[in-house]
Write a protein that holds these residues in place. Structure first.
Motif, PDB file in Angstrom:
ATOM      1  N   CYS A  83       0.837  -1.197   0.000  1.00 33.66           N
ATOM      2  CA  CYS A  83       0.000   0.000   0.000  1.00 33.66           C
ATOM      3  C   CYS A  83       0.872   1.247   0.000  1.00 33.66           C
ATOM      4  CB  CYS A  83      -0.906   0.001   1.222  1.00 33.66           C
ATOM      5  SG  CYS A  83      -2.067  -1.391   1.258  1.00 33.66           S
ATOM      6  N   THR A  84       0.522   2.201  -0.815  1.00 39.49           N
ATOM      7  CA  THR A  84       1.273   3.446  -0.851  1.00 39.49           C
ATOM      8  C   THR A  84       0.874   4.354   0.304  1.00 39.49           C
ATOM      9  OG1 THR A  84       1.934   5.322  -2.225  1.00 39.49           O
ATOM     10  CG2 THR A  84      -0.370   4.687  -2.318  1.00 39.49           C
ATOM     11  N   SER A  85       1.827   5.167   0.746  1.00 35.29           N
ATOM     12  CA  SER A  85       1.523   6.240   1.702  1.00 35.29           C
ATOM     13  C   SER A  85       1.688   7.601   1.039  1.00 35.29           C
ATOM     14  CB  SER A  85       2.465   6.148   2.909  1.00 35.29           C
ATOM     15  OG  SER A  85       3.812   6.398   2.529  1.00 35.29           O
ATOM     16  N   GLU A  86       1.697   7.628  -0.288  1.00 38.13           N
ATOM     17  CA  GLU A  86       2.023   8.851  -1.030  1.00 38.13           C
ATOM     18  C   GLU A  86       1.129  10.023  -0.658  1.00 38.13           C
ATOM     19  OE1 GLU A  86       2.412  10.470  -5.640  1.00 38.13           O
ATOM     20  OE2 GLU A  86       2.196   8.331  -5.257  1.00 38.13           O
ATOM     21  N   ALA A  87       1.742  11.199  -0.537  1.00 39.60           N
ATOM     22  CA  ALA A  87       0.989  12.408  -0.215  1.00 39.60           C
ATOM     23  C   ALA A  87       0.174  12.897  -1.404  1.00 39.60           C
ATOM     24  CB  ALA A  87       1.946  13.508   0.236  1.00 39.60           C
ATOM     25  N   ALA A  88       0.795  12.947  -2.587  1.00 40.92           N
ATOM     26  CA  ALA A  88       0.153  13.387  -3.831  1.00 40.92           C
ATOM     27  C   ALA A  88      -0.502  14.758  -3.709  1.00 40.92           C
ATOM     28  CB  ALA A  88      -0.865  12.341  -4.301  1.00 40.92           C
ATOM     29  N   ARG A 101      -0.875   3.586  10.048  1.00 42.26           N
ATOM     30  CA  ARG A 101      -1.126   3.026  11.383  1.00 42.26           C
ATOM     31  C   ARG A 101      -2.493   2.358  11.438  1.00 42.26           C
ATOM     32  NH1 ARG A 101       1.579   8.119  13.866  1.00 42.26           N
ATOM     33  NH2 ARG A 101       3.367   7.259  14.994  1.00 42.26           N
ATOM     34  N   ALA A 102      -3.483   2.968  10.804  1.00 46.12           N
ATOM     35  CA  ALA A 102      -4.831   2.395  10.807  1.00 46.12           C
ATOM     36  C   ALA A 102      -4.885   1.100  10.013  1.00 46.12           C
ATOM     37  CB  ALA A 102      -5.831   3.405  10.242  1.00 46.12           C
ATOM     38  N   LEU A 103      -4.072   1.012   8.977  1.00 46.27           N
ATOM     39  CA  LEU A 103      -4.135  -0.126   8.062  1.00 46.27           C
ATOM     40  C   LEU A 103      -3.186  -1.247   8.460  1.00 46.27           C
ATOM     41  CD1 LEU A 103      -5.571  -0.924   5.423  1.00 46.27           C
ATOM     42  CD2 LEU A 103      -3.604   0.007   4.186  1.00 46.27           C
ATOM     43  N   LEU A 104      -1.965  -0.922   8.855  1.00 51.04           N
ATOM     44  CA  LEU A 104      -0.901  -1.899   9.120  1.00 51.04           C
ATOM     45  C   LEU A 104      -0.888  -2.970   8.024  1.00 51.04           C
ATOM     46  CD1 LEU A 104      -1.014  -2.365  13.001  1.00 51.04           C
ATOM     47  CD2 LEU A 104       0.599  -1.002  11.646  1.00 51.04           C
ATOM     48  N   PRO A 105      -0.588  -2.574   6.799  1.00 45.21           N
ATOM     49  CA  PRO A 105      -0.639  -3.504   5.669  1.00 45.21           C
ATOM     50  C   PRO A 105       0.514  -4.502   5.700  1.00 45.21           C
ATOM     51  CG  PRO A 105       0.335  -1.440   4.982  1.00 45.21           C
ATOM     52  CD  PRO A 105      -0.100  -1.246   6.400  1.00 45.21           C
ATOM     53  N   GLU A 106       0.424  -5.506   4.856  1.00 47.25           N
ATOM     54  CA  GLU A 106       1.535  -6.443   4.730  1.00 47.25           C
ATOM     55  C   GLU A 106       2.801  -5.714   4.302  1.00 47.25           C
ATOM     56  OE1 GLU A 106       2.842 -10.510   2.340  1.00 47.25           O
ATOM     57  OE2 GLU A 106       1.074  -9.407   1.675  1.00 47.25           O
ATOM     58  N   ALA A 107       2.663  -4.755   3.393  1.00 46.45           N
ATOM     59  CA  ALA A 107       3.805  -3.998   2.889  1.00 46.45           C
ATOM     60  C   ALA A 107       3.344  -2.582   2.586  1.00 46.45           C
ATOM     61  CB  ALA A 107       4.382  -4.655   1.638  1.00 46.45           C
ATOM     62  N   CYS A 108       4.280  -1.638   2.667  1.00 45.39           N
ATOM     63  CA  CYS A 108       3.945  -0.267   2.293  1.00 45.39           C
ATOM     64  C   CYS A 108       5.184   0.423   1.732  1.00 45.39           C
ATOM     65  CB  CYS A 108       3.379   0.523   3.472  1.00 45.39           C
ATOM     66  SG  CYS A 108       4.580   0.972   4.737  1.00 45.39           S
ATOM     67  N   LYS A 134       7.655  -3.200  14.285  1.00 44.05           N
ATOM     68  CA  LYS A 134       7.132  -4.102  15.307  1.00 44.05           C
ATOM     69  C   LYS A 134       5.940  -4.894  14.781  1.00 44.05           C
ATOM     70  CE  LYS A 134       5.484  -4.231  20.090  1.00 44.05           C
ATOM     71  NZ  LYS A 134       5.171  -3.411  21.307  1.00 44.05           N
ATOM     72  N   ALA A 135       5.122  -4.258  13.936  1.00 49.95           N
ATOM     73  CA  ALA A 135       3.959  -4.919  13.341  1.00 49.95           C
ATOM     74  C   ALA A 135       4.328  -5.778  12.141  1.00 49.95           C
ATOM     75  CB  ALA A 135       2.922  -3.875  12.933  1.00 49.95           C
ATOM     76  N   GLU A 136       5.629  -5.865  11.814  1.00 47.08           N
ATOM     77  CA  GLU A 136       6.152  -6.673  10.710  1.00 47.08           C
ATOM     78  C   GLU A 136       5.612  -6.238   9.356  1.00 47.08           C
ATOM     79  OE1 GLU A 136       5.466 -10.769  11.819  1.00 47.08           O
ATOM     80  OE2 GLU A 136       7.194 -10.752  13.182  1.00 47.08           O
ATOM     81  N   VAL A 137       5.428  -4.923   9.205  1.00 50.87           N
ATOM     82  CA  VAL A 137       5.082  -4.356   7.901  1.00 50.87           C
ATOM     83  C   VAL A 137       6.363  -4.280   7.071  1.00 50.87           C
ATOM     84  CG1 VAL A 137       4.183  -2.338   6.680  1.00 50.87           C
ATOM     85  CG2 VAL A 137       3.184  -3.019   8.889  1.00 50.87           C
TER      86      VAL A 137
END
Length: 274
Positions: A83-88, A101-108, A134-137
């Motif tokens: 999942c992207t965290s891009e501001a755009a 933080r709300a999502l805690l995806p597998e990868a970001c 810690k959440a293993e993202v």
């Protein structure tokens, strides 16, 4: 993992719409179908952007959950969802961090310039990255220049970014004329890079996207491709869909001494970073 390359697809980005290409996936269902086709073509990861009802860029956690569910429904549990965290131009770093933080995806993916823009952001940013770790993202750090890379290393050495080895993305040609990337755009990054630091992937703009991706693979790197940055095949024609762009890389990676990683192999390989 010598001789294998992780191919990620970035099928829509934050800005492209149906007016740019009819096959740009915007809805959760379209993203699911696209992920399935790209996985069949050789992609181990999908770099996921979600859109609101108006087609605008969003980091809404519920929209992400809908998209993730659609990808899992259509493509199965194999493909890695980043999942992207891009501001755009829509979110500030606080909104970006709150979304992840709300999502805690597998990868970001995380752009250093956005999450850690200056010294004043370092304490808060360090705490955020520690939470994801810690959440293993699985985190991939986006770098736009060799200067970004050197600052990234400084942040790692000072413990702001946790871990010793990391997976980074070099954005090639972001500031080139007409955003047309060339393989030589990789050279300044590699002059500053040391393999002991982790692994790199590239993304690129324009019809030389495939040449840039394959050059990176030939030099021991990995690739992110797709409509986010480019809709053209290597011959200059318009690609019918994202899967066609993935096929170009997966089908020719062997020429560069590598094979496309399977999602399971890529997931295991990513565990060494962060």
């Amino acid at each position: 993992m010598n001789g294998q390359a992780l191919i990620a697809v970035a099928p829509n980005g934050a800005r492209k719409l149906k007016a740019d290409h009819a096959a740009v996936p915007l809805t959760a269902h379209e993203l699911g179908l696209c992920a399935a086709a790209c996985a069949d073509a050789g992609a181990a990861m999908i770099h996921l952007h979600v859109r609101n009802q108006d087609g605008g860029h969003s980091l809404d956690a519920d929209l992400y959950r809908d998209a993730v569910s659609a990808v899992r429904r259509e493509a199965g549990t194999g493909i890695i969802i980043q999942c992207t965290s891009e501001a755009a131009g829509v979110y500030d770093r606080h909104g970006q961090m709150a979304a992840m933080r709300a999502l805690l995806p597998e990868a970001c993916s995380l752009a250093i310039r956005e999450i850690l823009p200056d010294a004043a952001s370092e304490s808060e940013g360090a705490g955020f990255l520690a939470e994801l770790r810690k959440a293993e993202v699985s985190m991939q750090f986006i770098l736009y220049s060799a200067e970004d890379l050197l600052r990234f290393r400084d942040l790692v050495q000072r413990g702001v970014i946790p871990g010793e080895r990391h997976f980074v993305l070099f954005v090639l040609g972001r500031y080139a004329k007409d955003q047309q990337s060339t393989p030589s755009d990789l050279l300044p990054f590699l002059q500053a890079w040391q393999p002991a630091w982790g692994a790199f992937a590239v993304c690129a703009f324009g019809k030389l996207e495939a040449a840039c991706a394959l050059s990176a693979i030939g030099l021991g790197g990995h690739a992110r491709i797709g409509f986010e940055n480019n809709i053209l095949l290597a011959d200059g024609s318009i690609a019918p869909d994202n899967a066609a762009l993935v096929h170009q890389i997966a089908d020719h990676a062997a020429v560069m001494g590598a094979a496309a990683m399977t999602p399971d192999a890529a997931r295991g390989w990513l565990r060494q970073f962060g």
